[in-house]
Design an enzyme around this catalytic site. Structure first.
Site, PDB file in Angstrom:
ATOM      1  N   GLU A  90      -5.973   1.916  -8.865  1.00 44.19           N
ATOM      2  CA  GLU A  90      -7.076   1.029  -9.280  1.00 44.19           C
ATOM      3  C   GLU A  90      -6.952   0.631 -10.759  1.00 44.19           C
ATOM      4  OE1 GLU A  90      -9.828  -0.345  -7.562  1.00 44.19           O
ATOM      5  OE2 GLU A  90      -9.143   0.397  -5.619  1.00 44.19           O
ATOM      6  N   HIS A 150      -4.682   3.553  -0.389  1.00 43.95           N
ATOM      7  CA  HIS A 150      -4.238   3.146  -1.731  1.00 43.95           C
ATOM      8  C   HIS A 150      -2.777   3.548  -1.975  1.00 43.95           C
ATOM      9  CE1 HIS A 150      -8.492   2.536  -2.692  1.00 43.95           C
ATOM     10  NE2 HIS A 150      -8.154   2.053  -3.875  1.00 43.95           N
ATOM     11  N   ASP A 193     -12.947  -0.837   2.749  1.00 47.30           N
ATOM     12  CA  ASP A 193     -12.348   0.220   1.927  1.00 47.30           C
ATOM     13  C   ASP A 193     -13.189   0.347   0.659  1.00 47.30           C
ATOM     14  OD1 ASP A 193     -10.338   2.143   1.089  1.00 47.30           O
ATOM     15  OD2 ASP A 193      -9.594   0.639  -0.297  1.00 47.30           O
ATOM     16  N   SER A 194     -12.863   1.366  -0.125  1.00 43.15           N
ATOM     17  CA  SER A 194     -13.585   1.566  -1.391  1.00 43.15           C
ATOM     18  C   SER A 194     -13.088   0.627  -2.488  1.00 43.15           C
ATOM     19  CB  SER A 194     -13.389   3.001  -1.868  1.00 43.15           C
ATOM     20  OG  SER A 194     -12.015   3.214  -2.114  1.00 43.15           O
ATOM     21  N   CYS A 240      -4.031   7.946   2.634  1.00 40.95           N
ATOM     22  CA  CYS A 240      -4.999   7.160   1.857  1.00 40.95           C
ATOM     23  C   CYS A 240      -4.386   5.779   1.735  1.00 40.95           C
ATOM     24  CB  CYS A 240      -5.207   7.780   0.482  1.00 40.95           C
ATOM     25  SG  CYS A 240      -6.142   6.704  -0.635  1.00 40.95           S
ATOM     26  N   CYS A 244      -9.639   2.814   5.460  1.00 38.82           N
ATOM     27  CA  CYS A 244      -9.924   3.852   4.464  1.00 38.82           C
ATOM     28  C   CYS A 244      -9.956   5.187   5.190  1.00 38.82           C
ATOM     29  CB  CYS A 244     -11.276   3.568   3.818  1.00 38.82           C
ATOM     30  SG  CYS A 244     -11.837   4.887   2.722  1.00 38.82           S
TER      31      CYS A 244
HETATM   32  N1  DGL Z   1      -8.355   4.058   0.259  1.00 37.77           N
HETATM   33  C1  DGL Z   1      -9.255   5.069   0.639  1.00 37.77           C
HETATM   34  C2  DGL Z   1      -8.690   6.091   1.563  1.00 37.77           C
HETATM   35  O1  DGL Z   1      -7.860   5.728   2.377  1.00 37.77           O
HETATM   36  C3  DGL Z   1     -10.270   5.550  -0.360  1.00 37.77           C
HETATM   37  C4  DGL Z   1      -9.786   6.083  -1.657  1.00 37.77           C
HETATM   38  C5  DGL Z   1     -10.946   6.491  -2.534  1.00 37.77           C
HETATM   39  O2  DGL Z   1     -11.832   5.675  -2.770  1.00 37.77           O
HETATM   40  O3  DGL Z   1     -10.977   7.652  -2.973  1.00 37.77           O
HETATM   41  O4  DGL Z   1      -9.057   7.228   1.587  1.00 37.77           O
END
Ligand code: DGL
Length: 252
Positions: free
Chosen positions: A148, A181, A8-9, A179, A72
């Site tokens: 974050e 997150h 993931d990011s 997402c 992600c």
């Molecule tokens: N958690 C990620 C997703 O599911 C990436 C969020 C991001 O870095 O913008 O898209």
């Protein structure tokens, strides 16, 4: 034991990984949060493809992974075919297709809201996969930054409510958190939305359990960040209430 890479990011993919480990503990898990390049959701497809290639290449070369979980949506919706074409021996599980299948097979949804990053919404992966439903999609670029930041204040909750408003005005029965997150915002989202929420975890667990003989034995968990390891540990502690050891790695 089977080695599984998870990417993931940032910390978002841990919402998936911790759920997966609860159900399927008997694998070794190697997680990379590419904090140095977070957020991915604001980048274009080529950049996401290149960054995610580097993460997977590291996991294949250095950790000898058998399976990759793309935890992600921004990577999954833009780059899964590319990654599969580059790593042909790797079994790759993404988020979007399994989530679409999960909704079709297990839920009785009619009106579906999709919230995700700009990259995921622009890819149309969910909208195309769910053509037979009434869908409303919206990019919520503030949400990843809020997660974050490590602290969900009242001020930040107001931004979430504001961003959700137009989707919720459609009286949806199902909300896809497109997402990884976003599950960290569920307590906030629950203050304004009471119907079904779908995260990436359910679908990924189903896909992975088709590939693994599950037992109660515990494998290893290693968490890496391309950013600052102490900051990442603190973020995990504040968002997940877990003390985890994080190692910094450099991936060019
Ligand atoms: N958690 C990620 C997703 O599911 C990436 C969020 C991001 O870095 O913008 O898209």
């Amino acid at each position: 034991m089977i080695n599984i890479g998870v990417i993931d990011s940032g910390v978002g993919g841990l919402t998936v990984l911790f759920d997966v480990i609860k159900e399927i503990p008997n694998c070794n898990y190697f997680y990379i949060g590419d904090s140095k390049n977070c957020p991915y959701g604001e980048k274009d497809k080529t950049e996401i493809m290149n960054l995610s290639y580097n993460l997977v290449n590291y996991l294949v070369k250095e950790k000898n992974i058998d399976i990759l979980i793309i935890a992600c949506n921004s990577i999954s919706s833009t780059s899964i075919e590319f990654l599969q074409s580059k790593f042909t021996n790797l079994k790759i599980i993404g988020t979007t297709k399994p989530t679409v299948d999960y909704i079709k097979n297990y839920l009785n949804s009619k009106k579906i809201g999709i919230i995700a990053t700009k990259a995921t919404i622009d890819s149309n992966a969910y909208q195309n996969g769910l053509k037979e439903y009434e869908t409303y999609a919206k990019a919520c670029p503030n949400f990843v930054k809020i997660v974050e930041s490590g602290k969900i204040t009242e001020e930040k909750e107001k931004i979430v409510f504001e961003d959700l408003k137009d989707i919720l005005n459609h009286n949806i029965d199902t909300l896809i958190l497109g997402c990884t997150h976003y599950p960290l915002l569920i307590p906030t989202i629950r203050k304004v939305y009471k119907n079904t929420i779908v995260t990436s975890s359910e679908a990924i667990i189903k896909s992975l359990s088709n590939l693994i003989d599950i037992s109660k034995k515990h494998g290893d968990l290693k968490i890496y960040t391309t950013g600052n390891e102490k900051q990442f540990e603190d973020l995990i502690l504040s968002m997940f209430k877990r003390k985890e050891k994080v190692e910094h790695i450099d991936i060019s």
